[in-house]
Design an enzyme around this catalytic site. Structure first.
Site, PDB file in Angstrom:
ATOM      1  NE  ARG A 178     -45.381  45.590  10.836  1.00  0.00           N
ATOM      2  CZ  ARG A 178     -46.303  46.532  10.995  1.00  0.00           C
ATOM      3  NH1 ARG A 178     -46.777  47.183   9.958  1.00  0.00           N
ATOM      4  NH2 ARG A 178     -46.760  46.852  12.184  1.00  0.00           N
ATOM      5  CG  ASN A 236     -45.973  58.726   3.047  1.00  0.00           C
ATOM      6  OD1 ASN A 236     -47.189  58.542   2.906  1.00  0.00           O
ATOM      7  ND2 ASN A 236     -45.427  58.958   4.233  1.00  0.00           N
ATOM      8  CG  HIS A 251     -45.063  62.866   7.547  1.00  0.00           C
ATOM      9  ND1 HIS A 251     -45.622  61.811   8.238  1.00  0.00           N
ATOM     10  CD2 HIS A 251     -44.519  63.681   8.478  1.00  0.00           C
ATOM     11  CE1 HIS A 251     -45.411  61.994   9.535  1.00  0.00           C
ATOM     12  NE2 HIS A 251     -44.748  63.116   9.708  1.00  0.00           N
ATOM     13  CB  SER A 271     -42.753  66.656   3.712  1.00  0.00           C
ATOM     14  OG  SER A 271     -42.441  67.619   4.679  1.00  0.00           O
ATOM     15  CB  THR A 290     -35.961  55.075   1.763  1.00  0.00           C
ATOM     16  OG1 THR A 290     -36.012  55.927   2.906  1.00  0.00           O
ATOM     17  CG2 THR A 290     -35.753  55.913   0.514  1.00  0.00           C
ATOM     18  CG  LEU A 312     -41.992  55.564  10.005  1.00  0.00           C
ATOM     19  CD1 LEU A 312     -42.976  54.912   9.054  1.00  0.00           C
ATOM     20  CD2 LEU A 312     -42.390  55.326  11.447  1.00  0.00           C
ATOM     21  CG  ASP A 313     -43.052  59.234   8.381  1.00  0.00           C
ATOM     22  OD1 ASP A 313     -43.661  58.813   7.371  1.00  0.00           O
ATOM     23  OD2 ASP A 313     -43.557  59.261   9.514  1.00  0.00           O
TER      24      ASP A 313
HETATM   25  C1  GRF Z   1     -53.180  63.158   5.731  1.00  0.00           C
HETATM   26  O1  GRF Z   1     -52.994  64.191   6.647  1.00  0.00           O
HETATM   27  C2  GRF Z   1     -51.863  62.531   5.380  1.00  0.00           C
HETATM   28  O2  GRF Z   1     -50.816  63.437   5.293  1.00  0.00           O
HETATM   29  C3  GRF Z   1     -51.676  61.622   6.556  1.00  0.00           C
HETATM   30  O3  GRF Z   1     -52.942  61.065   6.788  1.00  0.00           O
HETATM   31  C4  GRF Z   1     -53.937  61.983   6.364  1.00  0.00           C
HETATM   32  C5  GRF Z   1     -54.807  61.277   5.369  1.00  0.00           C
HETATM   33  O4  GRF Z   1     -55.942  62.006   5.008  1.00  0.00           O
HETATM   34  N1  GRF Z   1     -50.617  60.674   6.346  1.00  0.00           N
HETATM   35  P1  GRF Z   1     -56.794  61.605   3.716  1.00  0.00           P
HETATM   36  O5  GRF Z   1     -57.083  60.122   3.796  1.00  0.00           O
HETATM   37  O6  GRF Z   1     -56.005  61.949   2.480  1.00  0.00           O
HETATM   38  O7  GRF Z   1     -58.066  62.383   3.829  1.00  0.00           O
END
Ligand code: GRF
Length: 228
Positions: free
Chosen positions: A70, A112, A114, A141, A146, A149-150
């Site tokens: 990673r 990000n 989510h 959201s 940070t 995670l999420d």
């Molecule tokens: C979205 O629902 C995003 O929130 C999640 O993964 C999905 C990605 O979809 N983390 P896309 O690649 O933007 O179509």
């Protein structure tokens, strides 16, 4: 950020790229106040890369499977991002857990999206979990990235009512169309305009500390609003 230039935005993807497309569309309408200078995917051949290419945006594929650890992957990814000197890094369906070192490199510049009403349902299967919990509301959201995670400060959320007939698929579709595709361009524009900041692990919008996330649709008046 140089106020006379649009902000420089890098978008990281792993798949379909619908959120990326919303950012591309907003940029083309001059609604994003940012220029997408690079799209990076950790998966080769995904639809998001084709969307970027169709819009004339530079792309790069950095396949995580080519790296032994990673850390090694994050080093190469971080160097590729840093090379284009972005003001904002947007994770848009980027399905990799990032190392603390990588996150520190871009902290305060990285957002990000989510698909849940954080802090509910960090991680995966968010739509299924909202249905199983018989939630009345579900949504998406935008948060600062940070090391947790999420878990970084949430800056903007949008919600929809869960219908009794909803399945995982119908819920996912409505969250995407009615929430995700609306809120990401709005949050990126705040960053581009220098309105949204992370200071000492707290999100600030203009001069207000965001104790709770802003809610979509926004009620703020903007310079673009017609004067009465
Ligand atoms: C979205 O629902 C995003 O929130 C999640 O993964 C999905 C990605 O979809 N983390 P896309 O690649 O933007 O179509």
């Amino acid at each position: 950020m140089n106020p006379s230039q649009p902000a420089r935005l890098v978008v990281l993807i792993s798949g379909t790229g619908r959120n990326l497309q919303a950012l591309i569309d907003a940029a083309e309408r001059d609604d994003l106040h940012a220029r997408i200078v690079l799209v990076i995917s950790n998966r080769p051949g995904v639809q998001g890369l084709a969307r970027a290419e169709a819009a004339g945006i530079a792309t790069q594929t950095i396949d995580h499977r080519d790296y032994p650890t990673r850390e090694a992957f994050d080093q190469v990814l971080g160097d590729a991002i840093a090379a284009v000197e972005p003001d904002i890094v947007a994770l848009a369906g980027f399905m990799r857990i990032l190392t603390a070192e990588f996150i520190r490199r871009f902290e305060g510049r990285m957002l990000n999206i989510h698909p849940s009403l954080l802090p509910k349902y960090r991680g995966l299967q968010t739509h299924r979990r909202a249905l199983e919990a018989a939630d009345h509301w579900h949504g998406a959201s935008i948060h600062f990235v940070t090391e947790e995670l999420d878990g970084g400060p949430v800056v903007l959320q949008g919600r929809i009512a869960v219908e009794p007939t909803d399945t995982e698929e119908t819920l996912a579709r409505r969250v995407m169309e009615n929430v995700e595709l609306q809120i990401y361009p709005a949050a990126v524009r705040w960053m581009a305009d220098g309105r949204l900041r992370l200071r000492d692990h707290v999100a600030w919008l203009d001069d207000t500390q965001l104790q709770t996330p802003a809610l979509w649709p926004l009620e703020e008046s903007t310079e673009d609003s017609p004067t009465p």
